[in-house]
Design a protein around this motif. Structure first.
Motif, mmCIF file in Angstrom:
data_model
loop_
_atom_site.group_PDB
_atom_site.id
_atom_site.type_symbol
_atom_site.label_atom_id
_atom_site.label_comp_id
_atom_site.label_asym_id
_atom_site.label_seq_id
_atom_site.Cartn_x
_atom_site.Cartn_y
_atom_site.Cartn_z
ATOM 1 N N GLY A 322 0.813 -1.209 0.000
ATOM 2 C CA GLY A 322 0.000 0.000 0.000
ATOM 3 C C GLY A 322 0.848 1.261 0.000
ATOM 4 O O GLY A 322 0.532 2.240 -0.690
ATOM 5 N N ARG A 323 1.937 1.266 0.766
ATOM 6 C CA ARG A 323 2.811 2.437 0.797
ATOM 7 C C ARG A 323 3.514 2.628 -0.543
ATOM 8 O O ARG A 323 3.730 3.756 -0.992
ATOM 9 C CB ARG A 323 3.835 2.297 1.918
ATOM 10 N N THR A 324 3.866 1.530 -1.212
ATOM 11 C CA THR A 324 4.489 1.642 -2.535
ATOM 12 C C THR A 324 3.558 2.333 -3.511
ATOM 13 O O THR A 324 3.978 3.212 -4.285
ATOM 14 C CB THR A 324 4.859 0.238 -3.054
ATOM 15 N N VAL A 325 2.280 1.956 -3.503
ATOM 16 C CA VAL A 325 1.306 2.583 -4.401
ATOM 17 C C VAL A 325 1.130 4.057 -4.058
ATOM 18 O O VAL A 325 1.029 4.914 -4.950
ATOM 19 C CB VAL A 325 -0.033 1.827 -4.334
ATOM 20 N N THR A 326 1.106 4.392 -2.773
ATOM 21 C CA THR A 326 0.962 5.785 -2.364
ATOM 22 C C THR A 326 2.134 6.628 -2.851
ATOM 23 O O THR A 326 1.947 7.742 -3.363
ATOM 24 C CB THR A 326 0.846 5.877 -0.840
ATOM 25 N N LEU A 327 3.347 6.103 -2.711
ATOM 26 C CA LEU A 327 4.528 6.835 -3.180
ATOM 27 C C LEU A 327 4.492 7.007 -4.693
ATOM 28 O O LEU A 327 4.801 8.082 -5.220
ATOM 29 C CB LEU A 327 5.795 6.098 -2.760
ATOM 30 N N LEU A 328 4.103 5.957 -5.401
ATOM 31 C CA LEU A 328 4.024 6.041 -6.858
ATOM 32 C C LEU A 328 2.992 7.087 -7.294
ATOM 33 O O LEU A 328 3.221 7.842 -8.257
ATOM 34 C CB LEU A 328 3.644 4.677 -7.435
ATOM 35 N N GLU A 329 1.885 7.145 -6.587
ATOM 36 C CA GLU A 329 0.794 8.021 -6.995
ATOM 37 C C GLU A 329 1.211 9.486 -6.951
ATOM 38 O O GLU A 329 1.012 10.233 -7.914
ATOM 39 C CB GLU A 329 -0.423 7.775 -6.097
ATOM 40 N N TYR A 330 1.812 9.922 -5.843
ATOM 41 C CA TYR A 330 2.136 11.350 -5.764
ATOM 42 C C TYR A 330 3.366 11.697 -6.596
ATOM 43 O O TYR A 330 3.473 12.812 -7.127
ATOM 44 C CB TYR A 330 2.299 11.782 -4.303
ATOM 45 N N LYS A 331 4.286 10.760 -6.784
ATOM 46 C CA LYS A 331 5.453 11.049 -7.620
ATOM 47 C C LYS A 331 5.086 11.124 -9.088
ATOM 48 O O LYS A 331 5.633 11.957 -9.841
ATOM 49 C CB LYS A 331 6.526 9.994 -7.381
ATOM 50 N N LEU A 332 4.163 10.283 -9.531
ATOM 51 C CA LEU A 332 3.687 10.374 -10.908
ATOM 52 C C LEU A 332 2.921 11.676 -11.135
ATOM 53 O O LEU A 332 3.062 12.321 -12.185
ATOM 54 C CB LEU A 332 2.801 9.176 -11.228
ATOM 55 N N THR A 333 2.110 12.083 -10.168
ATOM 56 C CA THR A 333 1.365 13.331 -10.297
ATOM 57 C C THR A 333 2.302 14.525 -10.412
ATOM 58 O O THR A 333 2.072 15.438 -11.214
ATOM 59 C CB THR A 333 0.423 13.509 -9.096
ATOM 60 N N ASP A 334 3.379 14.537 -9.624
ATOM 61 C CA ASP A 334 4.348 15.634 -9.699
ATOM 62 C C ASP A 334 5.028 15.713 -11.052
ATOM 63 O O ASP A 334 5.454 16.801 -11.482
ATOM 64 C CB ASP A 334 5.419 15.466 -8.612
#
Length: 425
Positions: A322-334
């Protein structure tokens, strides 16, 4: 666009400062528990924010050790508690409950950023104002937004004191004003997460890591856990915990904290590399809380393979999907990218080349062999799952995004037949 981030730094406390912050941490936990008791005992028709606020003010006046918690921190506890109930009512979380002393991380909020008075002392250290404690030094590892002339369009909005196995840290809440990112023109990819291979990408590559603890560290941790169980046998119910048992618990917590730091470091580096390379990333919409439920069952209907399931649950929790997906989500958005969550059913059982689904197509946990006589594709099971995730991602991505990029599956000759089954997931 406003970008909100957090920055964690280690505090360098004097003995007097440590004693004051410890008192605030215990008072904050007790304030939460008192609020929880008051809320549950009050009739629904009489529950209100104003009444809870008045009770907090009266408690801080009448109870000396509650007065050690700053007033703004106490108000923030009330806001957090009410928000926890709102999340519960809207189905995003469970009901807030009692915070036990030894199972709860101590934390104290500093809601107002203007009260922090952040200054840099030298290259390694900075100092911050903590209410009712004074100026406290913290480890300066990088410039904080709003504290230097190079970042005028940024500010620190608040902070939070947290305690873990390594001691007290401060987490600054920062807010930056940045331009809208340009669309990321990188290719699309599907990612399948697992245990033996942590991340399998549909371009045929893997993202692996070593054990979070080295062999000697793991052996030391195992011995400490055996020592803790032996020391618990000599502790009578209700008896005060011995100094030796407390020391053993501190050492065990230190090893777990070390493993968590290494996990987070690997996740940050891996997700940053993926976000820089790919514009659209597809992942499974996993319900991890359901996956790690115990198989113990009840006394009337006991579960099967309980020890094996417990080991599997620990392995899943250690990977922190779950934390991996959270990190991916905001880094892709940036970076102007997109994260697409696809349905999880059948992604591991379907052959990506022909769309055939059957129970016996995985000869082992790591090998996938299609049982369709006209296909017969074989390969890594996690890679096959990532192919299926990429196919579903491609058909769930908006057309204005999917039409301007390549997809990693296109370089696998003879596998395009799977695109005829985009919705049968």
């Amino acid at each position: 666009m406003k970008q909100q981030r957090g920055h964690k730094a280690r505090l360098d406390l004097t003995p007097v400062q440590l004693w004051k912050i410890e008192d605030q941490g215990h008072a904050a936990r007790a304030m939460w528990n008192l609020l929880h008791d008051l809320w549950t005992m009050t009739p629904k028709c009489q529950r209100s924010l104003s009444r809870m606020d008045a009770e907090i003010r009266r408690a801080r006046k009448e109870i000396d050790w509650l007065a050690k918690l700053p007033a703004q921190a106490a108000q923030q506890i009330l806001k957090t508690y009410i928000r926890a109930w709102v999340n519960c009512w809207e189905g995003r979380a469970q009901e807030p409950n009692f915070k036990a002393r030894f199972r709860t991380r101590a934390a104290v909020d500093i809601p107002q950023g203007r009260d922090l008075r952040i200054t840099r002392i030298n290259r390694r250290w900075g100092q911050v104002w903590v209410p009712m404690v004074g100026l406290v030094r913290f480890r300066w590892t990088k410039d904080l937004p709003g504290t230097t002339k190079s970042s005028p369009a940024a500010r620190v909005t608040g902070a939070r004191l947290v305690k873990d196995a390594l001691g007290w840290h401060i987490v600054f809440r920062t807010e930056l004003t940045v331009d809208e990112p340009k669309p990321h023109m990188g290719p699309g990819v599907g990612i399948d997460v697992g245990i033996s291979r942590p991340m399998a990408l549909s371009d045929g590559t893997f993202r692996d890591h070593d054990k979070w603890l080295r062999p000697k560290e793991a052996e030391r941790l195992r011995r400490l856990e055996r020592t803790r169980e032996r020391q618990k046998q000599h502790r009578k119910p209700g008896e005060k915990t011995s100094k030796r048992l407390r020391r053993t618990n501190r050492l065990i917590a230190g090893y777990h904290a070390r493993a968590k730091r290494r996990t987070l470091d690997w996740q940050h580096k891996t997700t940053t590399g993926i976000a820089d390379m790919f514009g659209v990333v597809g992942v499974e919409a996993l319900k991890i809380t359901n996956m790690v439920k115990s198989a113990r069952g009840t006394a009337e209907e006991p579960g099967k393979n309980v020890r094996q399931k417990a080991e599997l649950n620990r392995s899943i929790s250690a990977e922190a999907w779950g934390r991996t997906v959270t990190l991916l989500e905001y880094k892709l958005t940036d970076r102007g990218g997109h994260l697409i969550k696809v349905p999880a059913p059948n992604t591991s059982r379907r052959c990506h080349a022909c769309g055939f689904i059957t129970e016996g197509n995985r000869e082992t946990q790591a090998v996938f062999v299609c049982k369709n006589e006209t296909c017969g594709w074989s390969g890594n099971a996690d890679t096959n799952g990532s192919f299926n995730i990429e196919i579903a991602t491609k058909y769930q991505t908006p057309q204005e995004i999917v039409g301007v990029r390549t997809w990693s599956l296109s370089q696998w000759a003879g596998r395009e037949a799977s695109t005829t089954h985009p919705v049968a997931l």
